[in-house]
Write a protein that holds these residues in place. Structure first.
Motif, PDB file in Angstrom:
ATOM      1  N   ASN A   1      42.301  -8.314  75.257  1.00  0.00           N
ATOM      2  CA  ASN A   1      42.535  -8.833  76.591  1.00  0.00           C
ATOM      3  C   ASN A   1      42.358  -7.642  77.527  1.00  0.00           C
ATOM      4  O   ASN A   1      43.175  -6.725  77.534  1.00  0.00           O
ATOM      5  CB  ASN A   1      43.949  -9.409  76.706  1.00  0.00           C
TER       6      ASN A   1
ATOM      7  N   TRP B   1      38.144 -11.404  78.285  1.00  0.00           N
ATOM      8  CA  TRP B   1      38.510 -11.161  76.892  1.00  0.00           C
ATOM      9  C   TRP B   1      37.255 -10.734  76.132  1.00  0.00           C
ATOM     10  O   TRP B   1      36.158 -11.214  76.411  1.00  0.00           O
ATOM     11  CB  TRP B   1      39.059 -12.424  76.249  1.00  0.00           C
TER      12      TRP B   1
ATOM     13  N   PHE C   1      38.014 -20.037  74.103  1.00  0.00           N
ATOM     14  CA  PHE C   1      37.352 -19.099  74.997  1.00  0.00           C
ATOM     15  C   PHE C   1      35.952 -19.588  75.317  1.00  0.00           C
ATOM     16  O   PHE C   1      35.240 -20.054  74.429  1.00  0.00           O
ATOM     17  CB  PHE C   1      37.257 -17.710  74.345  1.00  0.00           C
TER      18      PHE C   1
ATOM     19  N   THR D   1      32.528 -18.087  76.246  1.00  0.00           N
ATOM     20  CA  THR D   1      31.993 -16.739  76.117  1.00  0.00           C
ATOM     21  C   THR D   1      30.461 -16.725  76.115  1.00  0.00           C
ATOM     22  O   THR D   1      29.813 -17.770  76.032  1.00  0.00           O
ATOM     23  CB  THR D   1      32.454 -16.097  74.789  1.00  0.00           C
TER      24      THR D   1
ATOM     25  N   GLN E   1      36.151 -15.798  79.104  1.00  0.00           N
ATOM     26  CA  GLN E   1      37.487 -16.110  79.600  1.00  0.00           C
ATOM     27  C   GLN E   1      38.148 -17.152  78.703  1.00  0.00           C
ATOM     28  O   GLN E   1      37.467 -17.976  78.108  1.00  0.00           O
ATOM     29  CB  GLN E   1      37.417 -16.681  81.031  1.00  0.00           C
ATOM     30  N   MET E   2      39.484 -17.090  78.684  1.00  0.00           N
ATOM     31  CA  MET E   2      40.239 -18.076  77.942  1.00  0.00           C
ATOM     32  C   MET E   2      40.059 -19.422  78.655  1.00  0.00           C
ATOM     33  O   MET E   2      40.153 -19.510  79.871  1.00  0.00           O
ATOM     34  CB  MET E   2      41.720 -17.702  77.877  1.00  0.00           C
ATOM     35  N   ARG E   3      39.760 -20.429  77.898  1.00  0.00           N
ATOM     36  CA  ARG E   3      39.498 -21.742  78.473  1.00  0.00           C
ATOM     37  C   ARG E   3      40.754 -22.602  78.527  1.00  0.00           C
ATOM     38  O   ARG E   3      40.967 -23.349  79.447  1.00  0.00           O
ATOM     39  CB  ARG E   3      38.421 -22.442  77.653  1.00  0.00           C
TER      40      ARG E   3
END
Length: 143
Positions: A29, A37, A77, A79, A98-100
């Motif tokens: 992170n 990320w 994520f 990506t 990014q974290m989804r």
């Protein structure tokens, strides 16, 4: 920046998922203004062409990652592949994104999945409780 062990990794898409057999894995992170990320998968050489094609197409790839230990709920994520390195017997794939969905969304995804399978009433509650304990992988719908 915080780093974690990547316990398991799946590529998710079109209602199915493909488990990536990890020799080793790391997730970072970056804690930057974009909530970035980095996920690195050290995996089988046989997957090189699969990831090379995705990388050349420069398309987004949705990942389902379990971080640190099996009991943790998966995180999702969105990506892109930013690095693909081929070694003699393995490859290193570096994803950035990014974290989804956060971990608390797992229960909503599970409930939706069980309702789609036709569970209702007491059977739905029983199945939900069992699955929340075992944390099975959930096929995610993408629009």
């Amino acid at each position: 920046m915080k780093s974690f062990k990547l316990y398991s990794l799946d590529v998710v898409g079109d209602g199915n998922s493909m488990e990536i057999p990890l020799v080793d894995g790391l997730i970072l992170n970056k804690e930057d203004e974009h909530s970035t990320w980095l996920l690195e998968a050290y995996t089988n050489l046989s997957l090189y062409d699969y990831f090379k094609k995705i990388s050349e197409e420069d398309r987004d790839i949705i990942l389902e990652a379990v971080i640190t230990k099996k009991e943790n709920a998966p995180a999702y994520f969105q990506t892109k592949i930013c690095s693909l390195i081929r070694f003699e017997e393995h490859i290193s794939v570096l994803f950035q994104g990014q974290m989804r969905r956060n971990k608390s969304d797992y229960s909503e995804l599970l409930l939706d999945s069980l309702i789609e399978k036709g569970f209702k009433g007491p059977d739905l509650l029983k199945e939900f409780k069992e699955k929340m304990q075992s944390k099975p992988k959930i096929k995610v719908k993408h629009t």
